[in-house]
Design a protein around this motif. Sequence first.
Motif, PDB file in Angstrom:
ATOM      1  N   ARG A 212       0.740  -0.824  -0.159  1.00  0.00           N
ATOM      2  CA  ARG A 212       0.022   0.377  -0.043  1.00  0.00           C
ATOM      3  C   ARG A 212       0.958   0.998   0.673  1.00  0.00           C
ATOM      4  O   ARG A 212      -0.281   2.431  -0.085  1.00  0.00           O
ATOM      5  CB  ARG A 212      -0.836   0.122   1.037  1.00  0.00           C
ATOM      6  N   LEU A 213       2.082   1.187  -0.290  1.00  0.00           N
ATOM      7  CA  LEU A 213       3.172   2.178   0.391  1.00  0.00           C
ATOM      8  C   LEU A 213       2.707   3.478  -0.858  1.00  0.00           C
ATOM      9  O   LEU A 213       3.282   4.298  -0.456  1.00  0.00           O
ATOM     10  CB  LEU A 213       4.101   1.847   0.688  1.00  0.00           C
ATOM     11  N   THR A 214       2.917   2.740  -1.681  1.00  0.00           N
ATOM     12  CA  THR A 214       3.514   3.097  -3.280  1.00  0.00           C
ATOM     13  C   THR A 214       1.791   5.272  -2.816  1.00  0.00           C
ATOM     14  O   THR A 214       1.912   5.853  -3.980  1.00  0.00           O
ATOM     15  CB  THR A 214       2.935   2.568  -4.045  1.00  0.00           C
ATOM     16  N   GLY A 215       1.254   4.403  -2.773  1.00  0.00           N
ATOM     17  CA  GLY A 215      -0.677   5.072  -2.654  1.00  0.00           C
ATOM     18  C   GLY A 215      -0.329   6.409  -1.810  1.00  0.00           C
ATOM     19  O   GLY A 215      -1.517   6.905  -1.431  1.00  0.00           O
ATOM     20  N   LEU A 216       0.749   6.229  -0.760  1.00  0.00           N
ATOM     21  CA  LEU A 216       0.369   6.918   1.080  1.00  0.00           C
ATOM     22  C   LEU A 216       1.365   8.041   0.647  1.00  0.00           C
ATOM     23  O   LEU A 216       2.557   7.953   0.107  1.00  0.00           O
ATOM     24  CB  LEU A 216       0.788   5.727   1.952  1.00  0.00           C
ATOM     25  N   ASP A 217       0.449   8.902   1.368  1.00  0.00           N
ATOM     26  CA  ASP A 217       1.674  10.417   2.173  1.00  0.00           C
ATOM     27  C   ASP A 217       2.435  10.166   3.497  1.00  0.00           C
ATOM     28  O   ASP A 217       3.565  10.747   3.835  1.00  0.00           O
ATOM     29  CB  ASP A 217       1.449  11.798   1.169  1.00  0.00           C
ATOM     30  N   ALA A 218       1.822   9.800   4.120  1.00  0.00           N
ATOM     31  CA  ALA A 218       2.715   9.013   5.196  1.00  0.00           C
ATOM     32  C   ALA A 218       1.927   8.277   5.744  1.00  0.00           C
ATOM     33  O   ALA A 218       0.039   7.328   6.115  1.00  0.00           O
ATOM     34  CB  ALA A 218       2.336  10.565   6.098  1.00  0.00           C
ATOM     35  N   VAL A 219       2.084   7.468   7.036  1.00  0.00           N
ATOM     36  CA  VAL A 219       1.930   5.950   7.130  1.00  0.00           C
ATOM     37  C   VAL A 219       1.496   6.612   9.071  1.00  0.00           C
ATOM     38  O   VAL A 219       2.713   7.827   9.923  1.00  0.00           O
ATOM     39  CB  VAL A 219       2.828   5.395   7.491  1.00  0.00           C
ATOM     40  N   LEU A 220       0.629   6.212   9.466  1.00  0.00           N
ATOM     41  CA  LEU A 220      -0.025   6.752  11.383  1.00  0.00           C
ATOM     42  C   LEU A 220      -0.311   5.235  12.012  1.00  0.00           C
ATOM     43  O   LEU A 220      -0.757   4.495  11.442  1.00  0.00           O
ATOM     44  CB  LEU A 220      -1.011   7.396  11.412  1.00  0.00           C
ATOM     45  N   LEU A 237       9.870   0.553   9.809  1.00  0.00           N
ATOM     46  CA  LEU A 237      10.352   1.648   9.345  1.00  0.00           C
ATOM     47  C   LEU A 237      11.211   1.996   8.155  1.00  0.00           C
ATOM     48  O   LEU A 237      11.435   2.837   7.251  1.00  0.00           O
ATOM     49  CB  LEU A 237      10.965   2.036  10.334  1.00  0.00           C
ATOM     50  N   LEU A 238      11.909   0.541   8.065  1.00  0.00           N
ATOM     51  CA  LEU A 238      13.005   0.225   7.105  1.00  0.00           C
ATOM     52  C   LEU A 238      12.303   0.618   5.198  1.00  0.00           C
ATOM     53  O   LEU A 238      12.361   1.467   4.687  1.00  0.00           O
ATOM     54  CB  LEU A 238      13.617  -0.947   6.919  1.00  0.00           C
ATOM     55  N   MET A 239      11.241   0.291   5.754  1.00  0.00           N
ATOM     56  CA  MET A 239      10.402  -0.099   4.295  1.00  0.00           C
ATOM     57  C   MET A 239       9.799   1.483   4.129  1.00  0.00           C
ATOM     58  O   MET A 239       9.506   1.450   3.122  1.00  0.00           O
ATOM     59  CB  MET A 239       9.140  -1.097   4.367  1.00  0.00           C
ATOM     60  N   THR A 240       9.236   2.094   4.838  1.00  0.00           N
ATOM     61  CA  THR A 240       8.626   3.546   5.130  1.00  0.00           C
ATOM     62  C   THR A 240      10.021   4.171   4.168  1.00  0.00           C
ATOM     63  O   THR A 240       9.506   4.943   3.238  1.00  0.00           O
ATOM     64  CB  THR A 240       7.815   3.984   5.877  1.00  0.00           C
ATOM     65  N   VAL A 241      11.335   4.301   4.833  1.00  0.00           N
ATOM     66  CA  VAL A 241      12.519   5.073   4.382  1.00  0.00           C
ATOM     67  C   VAL A 241      12.336   4.977   3.235  1.00  0.00           C
ATOM     68  O   VAL A 241      13.152   6.001   2.557  1.00  0.00           O
ATOM     69  CB  VAL A 241      13.301   5.268   5.119  1.00  0.00           C
ATOM     70  N   ARG A 242      12.702   3.562   3.366  1.00  0.00           N
ATOM     71  CA  ARG A 242      13.020   3.448   1.715  1.00  0.00           C
ATOM     72  C   ARG A 242      11.591   4.115   0.383  1.00  0.00           C
ATOM     73  O   ARG A 242      12.593   4.760  -0.612  1.00  0.00           O
ATOM     74  CB  ARG A 242      13.076   1.601   1.146  1.00  0.00           C
ATOM     75  N   VAL A 245       8.671   7.816   2.936  1.00  0.00           N
ATOM     76  CA  VAL A 245       7.052   7.724   3.534  1.00  0.00           C
ATOM     77  C   VAL A 245       7.059   8.475   4.987  1.00  0.00           C
ATOM     78  O   VAL A 245       7.569   7.739   5.297  1.00  0.00           O
ATOM     79  CB  VAL A 245       6.145   6.734   3.073  1.00  0.00           C
ATOM     80  N   PRO A 246       6.831   8.940   5.454  1.00  0.00           N
ATOM     81  CA  PRO A 246       6.856   9.585   6.764  1.00  0.00           C
ATOM     82  C   PRO A 246       6.034   8.914   7.397  1.00  0.00           C
ATOM     83  O   PRO A 246       4.912   8.234   7.446  1.00  0.00           O
ATOM     84  CB  PRO A 246       6.932  11.481   6.493  1.00  0.00           C
ATOM     85  N   VAL A 247       6.282   8.588   8.664  1.00  0.00           N
ATOM     86  CA  VAL A 247       6.066   7.772   9.728  1.00  0.00           C
ATOM     87  C   VAL A 247       5.228   8.666  10.904  1.00  0.00           C
ATOM     88  O   VAL A 247       6.328   9.329  11.617  1.00  0.00           O
ATOM     89  CB  VAL A 247       6.013   6.831  10.241  1.00  0.00           C
ATOM     90  N   LEU A 248       4.302   8.763  11.186  1.00  0.00           N
ATOM     91  CA  LEU A 248       3.974   9.193  12.648  1.00  0.00           C
ATOM     92  C   LEU A 248       3.112   8.655  13.560  1.00  0.00           C
ATOM     93  O   LEU A 248       3.020   7.254  13.260  1.00  0.00           O
ATOM     94  CB  LEU A 248       3.290  10.645  12.553  1.00  0.00           C
TER      95      LEU A 248
END
Length: 325
Positions: A212-220, A237-242, A245-248
């Motif tokens: 789903r990451l390619t369609g996201l601007d951020a993850v909560l 965190l590894l997959m989002t940083v690559r 995509v910011p994680v909050l």
Amino acid sequence: MWRRRLGRWVLSVCLILNANLVAASTLLFLTAEETPLYQAWSRDPHRSPTLCFTLARPSADVTLQGFLSLDRPEGPPIPARKTQTLDSLADLCHRERAQVVVALGDEAARMILRACQLPTLLVGMTRQQLAPLLADARREPVSAIYREADPSLDLRLARALLPNARTVGVLVPTPEPAWLMSLRVEGRRLAFALDEIAVTDDLDAVRMLRPRLTGLDAVLLPPDANIVNEWSLKPLLLMTVRQGVPVLGGSTARYVEAGVLAAVVADERRMPEQMRALIAELAHGRTPHPTYPASVRVAINRTVAETLSVSAEAIHRAWSLFSTP
């Protein structure tokens, strides 16, 4: 090591602070952790520790610390009693005249609820951890302040840090959590499209988020240890940083230290004011609803912010959003 440090610190508090022993005891405080909240409460001039104690549980390799405090700073100062080692918390609850008990953390909460039939305030546990404890039938009133801030505040933080973000992926535990409804309301107010990703456990979280990451601007991240924990946080965190995509989110600032971009977390040093109001309710036999921390602060990982090209202006905007008046 930390237990010895905590024991020495509690003893020093008890030797330095004084109390008027003529007044009735009002509060029993128990914890296994030295936290900013514990320190702030111990140093409150309106609640001077008198009897300080340690309580060992050899079978569980746990040592709890605590103190009994009074609610009258007036009167001639009398040196506090030194730390005592207790064999039974129940004996202390029956012997002393505490009106309300405060338990900080999971170990302290479970011991207090078993041993003391007194009005109780539970602090330092997530809403998820508290649910089974609050559900147990008990004669005396029990209330709580959750460890995590209201998750909807992280959406406000996301809007401040990421003004151009539109779609936020939210890992949603099953069954649907109570906090999700307010998150949806806040998402609509802030013009976010929430992509709710239903997951059952930590392994499912990693597996379901990846495509789903390619369609996201951020993850909560949800405040749920079954979904986000030491095992799952690193691959998340590894997959989002690559993907950039910011994680909050996250229940404490430790998540931010581990690599989450930012989170709104409880400001423990300012929590005693909220605790006093709940303690007063409990002391009068009322049961206030469990609640999120009223005082919060923003934790931001500057290294991650730089990696994701979050501007200094956005960071300043985020600080201002939750700054103390």
